[in-house]
Scaffold this motif. Sequence first.
Motif, mmCIF file in Angstrom:
data_model
loop_
_atom_site.group_PDB
_atom_site.id
_atom_site.type_symbol
_atom_site.label_atom_id
_atom_site.label_comp_id
_atom_site.label_asym_id
_atom_site.label_seq_id
_atom_site.Cartn_x
_atom_site.Cartn_y
_atom_site.Cartn_z
ATOM 1 N N THR A 178 -9.803 36.077 14.869
ATOM 2 C CA THR A 178 -9.087 34.824 14.738
ATOM 3 C C THR A 178 -9.365 33.982 15.979
ATOM 4 O O THR A 178 -9.927 34.472 16.958
ATOM 5 C CB THR A 178 -7.562 35.053 14.638
ATOM 6 N N PHE A 179 -8.958 32.720 15.961
ATOM 7 C CA PHE A 179 -8.996 31.901 17.171
ATOM 8 C C PHE A 179 -7.987 30.774 17.059
ATOM 9 O O PHE A 179 -7.948 30.063 16.050
ATOM 10 C CB PHE A 179 -10.378 31.292 17.419
ATOM 11 N N THR A 180 -7.183 30.628 18.093
ATOM 12 C CA THR A 180 -6.280 29.489 18.220
ATOM 13 C C THR A 180 -6.359 29.006 19.656
ATOM 14 O O THR A 180 -6.199 29.806 20.591
ATOM 15 C CB THR A 180 -4.833 29.880 17.873
ATOM 16 N N GLY A 181 -6.643 27.724 19.841
ATOM 17 C CA GLY A 181 -6.816 27.222 21.194
ATOM 18 C C GLY A 181 -6.492 25.750 21.327
ATOM 19 O O GLY A 181 -6.445 25.009 20.334
ATOM 20 N N VAL A 182 -6.255 25.321 22.555
ATOM 21 C CA VAL A 182 -6.096 23.905 22.880
ATOM 22 C C VAL A 182 -7.138 23.534 23.919
ATOM 23 O O VAL A 182 -7.556 24.375 24.727
ATOM 24 C CB VAL A 182 -4.673 23.589 23.406
ATOM 25 N N TRP A 183 -7.551 22.254 23.900
ATOM 26 C CA TRP A 183 -8.674 21.835 24.733
ATOM 27 C C TRP A 183 -8.562 20.348 25.018
ATOM 28 O O TRP A 183 -8.355 19.548 24.102
ATOM 29 C CB TRP A 183 -9.979 22.093 23.974
ATOM 30 N N PHE A 184 -8.716 19.955 26.276
ATOM 31 C CA PHE A 184 -8.757 18.545 26.642
ATOM 32 C C PHE A 184 -10.190 18.022 26.536
ATOM 33 O O PHE A 184 -11.129 18.647 27.031
ATOM 34 C CB PHE A 184 -8.271 18.333 28.077
ATOM 35 N N THR A 185 -10.351 16.837 25.914
ATOM 36 C CA THR A 185 -11.638 16.163 25.935
ATOM 37 C C THR A 185 -11.803 15.445 27.274
ATOM 38 O O THR A 185 -10.869 15.351 28.076
ATOM 39 C CB THR A 185 -11.757 15.132 24.808
#
Length: 266
Positions: free
Chosen positions: A95-102
């Motif tokens: 699975t994968f769950t993530g947050v990321w800033f551009t």
Amino acid sequence: MTLHLDTGVASDVGGYRDINQDAAFVAPWGAGVADGVGGGPAGDLASAAFLHRLVSAGGAQVDDGESLVRRIRAANGDLSAHVRRDPALTGMATTFTGVWFTHEGTLLLAHTGDSRAYLVRDHHLIRQTRDDSFVQSLVDQGAVSEEDAMRHPRRNIITASLRGDEGDVVRVTERTGLRGDRWLLCSDGISDYLPDEVIAAILRSVAVPQETADLLIAAALDAGSRDNVTAVVADIVPGERDDDAEPEFAGAAATRFIERFDELAG
């Protein structure tokens, strides 16, 4: 105002598993949790390989949602490369769950599988992901309550994961990241054993992200979690974001591919 993530991460194999198949990373620019799919081969390899490929291929360099989708698909492709080298790994997935800033400061949320993302804003806990699971479909149909879903014998059957196939589901959506927001990313070793009100109470009661992550792990183990348990707590805070900062890894990702990551990042 420039924003970045102030993070804490913790992962534990738990009392019922021999291997930690969870993996996680945190950095000022992003964070994520991957959970090797149980019942398949080499779940720890799948989660660790995926995360290391994801963050080593350019670090924080994400321009928009499509850019992150491409990064995720490239990392997913690494799983199929492992299988081609060793057919015994056929079927491994994560699975994968993530947050990321551009670059421009937009916050992106990526999700495939049943690891979860929660947001605490103005003291309210708001679940941000829908599980890709058989039991979630029963909840959606009204056949099972959210409370009963936590104890359902088939709650670990997932309906989407990353297994190296081009057709794997990859979802990336934009979110509004506000100063003071607190995100929790966790594996189902936490969300299957701690009710939302318990999760919310812990997230609201402890200020330091690392201490909060540690407390969530301890609470899940005390609740009898029979799975690996992993928590990432990420606070959105003001200040210049160090896009060159190297990520910190936990779980399977802390023990696999570290040398390879150093080579790729160097």
